[in-house]
Design a protein around this motif. Sequence first.
Motif, PDB file in Angstrom:
ATOM      1  N   ARG A   9      31.641 -59.702 -14.258  1.00 46.15           N
ATOM      2  CA  ARG A   9      30.618 -58.760 -13.794  1.00 46.15           C
ATOM      3  C   ARG A   9      29.208 -59.361 -13.871  1.00 46.15           C
ATOM      4  N   LEU A  10      29.058 -60.390 -14.687  1.00 48.24           N
ATOM      5  CA  LEU A  10      27.718 -61.006 -14.821  1.00 48.24           C
ATOM      6  C   LEU A  10      27.444 -61.826 -13.565  1.00 48.24           C
ATOM      7  N   LYS A  11      26.510 -61.366 -12.765  1.00 51.66           N
ATOM      8  CA  LYS A  11      26.328 -61.927 -11.421  1.00 51.66           C
ATOM      9  C   LYS A  11      26.042 -63.442 -11.425  1.00 51.66           C
ATOM     10  N   SER A  12      25.102 -63.871 -12.282  1.00 54.01           N
ATOM     11  CA  SER A  12      24.816 -65.303 -12.281  1.00 54.01           C
ATOM     12  C   SER A  12      25.311 -65.972 -13.571  1.00 54.01           C
ATOM     13  N   GLY A  13      26.445 -65.438 -14.060  1.00 49.86           N
ATOM     14  CA  GLY A  13      26.980 -65.957 -15.325  1.00 49.86           C
ATOM     15  C   GLY A  13      27.609 -67.336 -15.179  1.00 49.86           C
ATOM     16  N   VAL A  14      27.662 -68.064 -16.284  1.00 49.95           N
ATOM     17  CA  VAL A  14      28.269 -69.397 -16.281  1.00 49.95           C
ATOM     18  C   VAL A  14      29.769 -69.289 -16.017  1.00 49.95           C
ATOM     19  N   TYR A  15      30.401 -68.327 -16.699  1.00 47.63           N
ATOM     20  CA  TYR A  15      31.847 -68.164 -16.543  1.00 47.63           C
ATOM     21  C   TYR A  15      32.195 -67.867 -15.088  1.00 47.63           C
ATOM     22  N   ARG A  16      31.452 -66.912 -14.517  1.00 43.24           N
ATOM     23  CA  ARG A  16      31.748 -66.513 -13.141  1.00 43.24           C
ATOM     24  C   ARG A  16      31.616 -67.688 -12.174  1.00 43.24           C
ATOM     25  N   SER A  17      30.581 -68.461 -12.348  1.00 43.29           N
ATOM     26  CA  SER A  17      30.382 -69.589 -11.423  1.00 43.29           C
ATOM     27  C   SER A  17      31.481 -70.643 -11.621  1.00 43.29           C
ATOM     28  N   MET A  18      31.884 -70.864 -12.889  1.00 39.63           N
ATOM     29  CA  MET A  18      32.979 -71.814 -13.130  1.00 39.63           C
ATOM     30  C   MET A  18      34.264 -71.314 -12.498  1.00 39.63           C
ATOM     31  N   TYR A  19      34.499 -70.015 -12.657  1.00 34.89           N
ATOM     32  CA  TYR A  19      35.736 -69.436 -12.133  1.00 34.89           C
ATOM     33  C   TYR A  19      35.778 -69.540 -10.609  1.00 34.89           C
ATOM     34  N   GLU A  20      34.651 -69.184  -9.970  1.00 33.43           N
ATOM     35  CA  GLU A  20      34.581 -69.255  -8.497  1.00 33.43           C
ATOM     36  C   GLU A  20      34.849 -70.677  -8.018  1.00 33.43           C
ATOM     37  N   LEU A  21      34.221 -71.604  -8.704  1.00 30.62           N
ATOM     38  CA  LEU A  21      34.360 -73.014  -8.319  1.00 30.62           C
ATOM     39  C   LEU A  21      35.829 -73.446  -8.382  1.00 30.62           C
TER      40      LEU A  21
END
Length: 594
Positions: free
Chosen positions: A570-582
């Motif tokens: 849910r954290l829009k510019s989170g580190v986890y989210r960006s890693m996951y998307e990548l």
Amino acid sequence: MTELNSNESVDSSGSFRLLMSYVFADRPLFIKALLLVVIATGLDVLGPILGKVFIDRFIMPDDYPLWPIVGIISAFIITTVLGTFLQYQQTLKFINIALKAVLDIRKRVFSHVLKLPMAFFDKARTGQLVSRITNDTESIKDIYVQFLANVLSNVILLIGILTAMAILNIQLMLIALLLLPIVGGLIFIYQHFSGKIVAKSRQLRSDINATISESIAGMSVIQATNQQQPKLAQFNEINQGYYQTRLQTIKIASFLLRPAINLLSIIILVGVVWVFGRQVVEGVAQIGVLYAYLNYLGRFTEPLAEITQRFSLYQQAMVAGDRVYKLLQEPALVQFPNHGAAIEHGKLTVRDLSFGYHQDQYVLKKININIQSGDFYAIVGHTGSGKSTLLSLLLNFYQPQHGKIFIDDHLLPSFDHDTLRNGIGFIAQEPFILSSTIYENIDMGRSLGQQAVEQAAREAHLDEVIQQMPDGYQTQLGEGGLRLSTGQRQQLIIARALAGSPKILLLDEATANVDSETEQVVQKALNRLRGKVTMIVVAHRLSTISHADNILVLDKGELVEQGNHRELMRLKSGVYRSMYELQRQERKLAQLQA
Ligand SMILES: Nc1ncnc2c1ncn2[C@@H]1O[C@H](COP(=O)(O)OP(=O)(O)OP(=O)(O)O)[C@@H](O)[C@H]1O
Ligand SMILES: [Mg+2]
């Protein structure tokens, strides 16, 4: 590099005390050996006196009564034979002391090395350490054999000779005594010139060891990157340096020691013969005394030359002793007062933890974590963010600069080694396999029993594979044995971690080389343990931990995000989210290419 690599000076008060403690470790043996030396020396020194009696009593007066002559000749034979025999016994005794000492020192050094903190091994070179434990302890043996057996018995021989000379003629004894300070001076000069060179040559020898063992360990890399020539050049340089320094020590020794002493003794001899010869002619002294004296003088320089020659060996051994002593002085892991309890629940608390491998270069900064027993935690983050480091700290491999870690509300260092080892299972990022049997590799000296070992292998899905091997659990791995695939190795160390029925399981996921089948094996094993064991998994493939109770996100040593998968996404510019998307995009791309 550590102190191990610095150019050591020969300051050896500490190591001297250490070495001496071994001399007296077996006091009765030492006293026996010493007594033998004294008796053997006494018999040895008696010979020329018997000769003197023979000359002055029988030859000079030209009188040969049968029985006294038989007596004196028998005495001569008996003292010689007995003296030689005792000499042999004495040498055996001293060698026994020496070997016992080396046995013990080696054991002590190795058990000390096993207790050293990980930080020490980060800095030490393997080859050098090996050389400390084998070569240097071996040189220490020389101290005992060469120094004790040789120097000690030669000193006693000197005293014996001086006493016999004094009995013959006190003036002559004093002339011989003149030699002593001169030889002392020579030894001093020798030590001054050779000490540093000897230390340097030892250092170079251990560098040779280090280079060889590093090269063998990394042979595939060396050949793959075509580093043979540079490695060889590096080795040649060290090897050449070693040759040069060895040559230098030998040059100094062969110039200063024996030749100089021989020359001195000849000068004294000439003087004595001149003065004494006239006395005999004038009828003051007896010819037998001159015979005995010359005999003694010839042998007087022998122990001196021996001592000075042994001195270079002694010197080398002292340097070795010094280095072993320094290694023994390396501070072992700090152990807090032990509270004696086992790990019961597996609750983990990290409070304000900061740590750097080097002072002021923090790899982890102010970390706070609360893990209840049975929780499944994941740690994610970019490479170098400090994930493996955090696990190392949880294993008490390093001492954090700030903050504390508690297990079941007890300070981590207050658990003893065995308790931690049994209570925490660790699956390292790089599997380490002993060259031993599969059984030993799972059991790891914990005496867990066949049942526990097989159960663990089943849980790691390795049991079937092992059953098919020629010797089953007794199949030899490692050097000269069976080679496991990377995936099998991973399974083996999972079995190893599970075999101890740990309360806490730490898993540092391998970065590469793990196929999806192995990954599933790991997953299954973890799923079965879920809720029963506290689990902390460092993950590179985020898909494997999306169902974790809590995910800790490390970024450059800081704990920047924390929560379950949904919360973190849910954290829009989170580190986890960006890693996951990548990673998701990477997977898609891979599927498209396939
Ligand atoms: N033994 C060591 N001595 C000195 N520095 C080290 C040591 N081990 C790791 N470091 C440094 O500490 C930092 C964190 O390393 P760490 O191994 O914890 O990273 P990581 O998050 O596990 O990375 P990866 O995902 O690649 O395994 C890195 O900058 C690394 O260079
Ligand atoms: Mg790592």
